[in-house]
Write an enzyme that holds these catalytic residues in place. Structure first.
Site, mmCIF file in Angstrom:
data_model
loop_
_atom_site.group_PDB
_atom_site.id
_atom_site.type_symbol
_atom_site.label_atom_id
_atom_site.label_comp_id
_atom_site.label_asym_id
_atom_site.label_seq_id
_atom_site.Cartn_x
_atom_site.Cartn_y
_atom_site.Cartn_z
ATOM 1 N N SER A 23 0.829 -1.198 0.000
ATOM 2 C CA SER A 23 0.000 0.000 0.000
ATOM 3 C C SER A 23 0.864 1.248 0.000
ATOM 4 O O SER A 23 0.338 2.344 -0.113
ATOM 5 C CB SER A 23 -0.931 -0.010 1.205
ATOM 6 O OG SER A 23 -0.218 -0.310 2.366
ATOM 7 N N HIS A 35 -2.049 -2.696 -6.572
ATOM 8 C CA HIS A 35 -2.620 -2.362 -5.260
ATOM 9 C C HIS A 35 -4.141 -2.522 -5.276
ATOM 10 O O HIS A 35 -4.850 -1.744 -5.918
ATOM 11 C CB HIS A 35 -2.215 -0.926 -4.895
ATOM 12 C CG HIS A 35 -2.651 -0.515 -3.527
ATOM 13 N ND1 HIS A 35 -2.982 0.776 -3.203
ATOM 14 C CD2 HIS A 35 -2.823 -1.233 -2.390
ATOM 15 C CE1 HIS A 35 -3.333 0.837 -1.937
ATOM 16 N NE2 HIS A 35 -3.250 -0.367 -1.417
ATOM 17 N N GLU A 70 -4.784 -0.027 -8.355
ATOM 18 C CA GLU A 70 -3.764 0.950 -8.745
ATOM 19 C C GLU A 70 -2.568 0.161 -9.272
ATOM 20 O O GLU A 70 -2.089 -0.748 -8.585
ATOM 21 C CB GLU A 70 -3.294 1.755 -7.528
ATOM 22 C CG GLU A 70 -4.223 2.838 -7.060
ATOM 23 C CD GLU A 70 -3.660 3.600 -5.840
ATOM 24 O OE1 GLU A 70 -3.868 4.808 -5.759
ATOM 25 O OE2 GLU A 70 -3.023 2.976 -4.959
ATOM 26 N N ASN A 89 -3.975 6.320 -1.154
ATOM 27 C CA ASN A 89 -3.551 6.476 0.242
ATOM 28 C C ASN A 89 -2.959 7.855 0.530
ATOM 29 O O ASN A 89 -2.979 8.319 1.664
ATOM 30 C CB ASN A 89 -2.575 5.369 0.646
ATOM 31 C CG ASN A 89 -3.320 4.082 0.951
ATOM 32 O OD1 ASN A 89 -4.507 4.109 1.287
ATOM 33 N ND2 ASN A 89 -2.654 2.958 0.810
#
Ligand code: 3HC
Length: 288
Positions: free
Chosen positions: A121, A142, A154, A193
């Site tokens: 992540s 991801h 992602e 994130n």
């Protein structure tokens, strides 16, 4: 190359879901590997629970559930798991040394043409890729929690990731029924994130500063912004420990403004990690 056989390394919260999506939607043969029988069994138990939910909703039939389970091969041996896989997806704990060791081992046993993707992540794909002799075949992939339901993947390019590798990951992601975005530069937190973790950190700061109770922060954001789950509940859902480690990385690699809230650190120290430990801001002991 068309991906037909997948190995997923790590049968935890993300790994089990990734393996399930690969077997259920992409209809690939999937080796699900972890380091202990207990972890592998727990991953298969979570897959069974998730399939039960799809069965209840009648989006999967009994016969399909059996076929999906037959395509999943739980195992402990790393060489056996990866040696005939076209794609290896790593979902082991978020520690750079653990990931680099796993990538170096996988590189020894995997076919030369196999792609090795990381579900990290936040950790640098370039750094993980440099543990192998095939950095052009290493990529970030991801997934979002729960991988069975969340539509996005992602795709993150490391410094040496080739265009061909990105194309293969885009295609297999489509086969898994997902939408993709390309993160062109390997940067901490990627897209989601980088935005989410500061938002979650602000949510805890509101509680820490006594401005609002967790329930009201969640009510404000679910009703005011239409999030499916409030940020405090989402923190519990993702794990406070995971959030803390991403926030620390953003702070160390991007800017001091990403400093984690002291309450987040304190709760992690107290073992209040959220859903996975049964308690965080909320009590999860009676939920799945
Ligand atoms: N497998 C199959 N079905 C599942 C499931 C699973 N693992 N989890 C939930 N479901 C189904 C339920 O059966 C239920 O079906 P129904 O509507 O037919 O009854 C439906 O999903 C809704 O579940 P619940 O009623 O239990 O709970 P919610 O309505 O709150 O939905 C949720 C759960 C889908 C997780 C929703 O709350 C949500 O989308 N939350 C936000 C999740 C999110 O933001 N994830 C991304 C986090 S960021 C990330 O992962 C990146 C990382 O690097 C930090």
């Amino acid at each position: 190359m068309e991906v037909k056989k997948v190995a997923v390394l790590g049968a935890g919260l993300m790994g089990h879901g990734i393996a399930q999506v690969a077997a259920q939607v992409a209809r690939c043969e999937v080796n699900l590997r972890d380091i202990s029988q207990e972890f592998v069994d727990n991953g298969m138990r979570m897959i069974n629970n998730s399939l039960q939910r799809f069965l209840r909703k009648q989006t999967v039939t009994e016969a399909e559930a059996k076929e999906i389970l037959a395509r999943l091969h739980p195992m402990l041996d790393l060489k056996e798991a990866v040696e005939d896989a076209d794609l290896i997806v790593e979902a082991v704990p978020e520690k750079v040394e653990i990931k680099r060791n796993v990538f170096a081992e996988v590189d020894k046993f995997a076919k030369p043409e196999a792609i090795i993707a990381s579900n990290t992540s936040s950790i640098s794909i370039t750094e993980i890729a440099s543990a192998t002799n095939r950095p052009e075949k290493v990529c970030g992939m991801h997934f979002f929690n729960p991988p069975q339901l969340m539509k996005l993947i992602e795709i993150i390019r490391g410094a040496k990731t080739s265009d061909e590798t990105v194309d293969i990951i885009v295609n297999v992601s489509k086969k898994m029924g997902k939408e993709t975005v390309i993160v062109k530069k390997d940067s901490p937190g990627f897209i989601v994130n980088r935005i989410l973790i500061p938002a979650l950190n602000e949510a805890i700061s509101l509680v820490h500063e006594g401005i609002a109770d967790p329930e009201d922060v969640d009510k404000a954001i679910t009703l005011g912004l239409n999030w499916p789950m409030g940020p405090i509940k989402l923190l519990d859902y993702l794990g406070l420990d995971t959030t803390l480690s991403i926030a620390e990385l953003l702070r160390d690699e991007l800017a001091p403004k990403y400093r984690p809230c002291p309450l987040l650190r304190q709760m992690v120290r107290a073992g209040l990690h959220g859903r996975k430990t049964g308690k965080g801001f909320y009590d999860w002991t009676r939920k799945e």
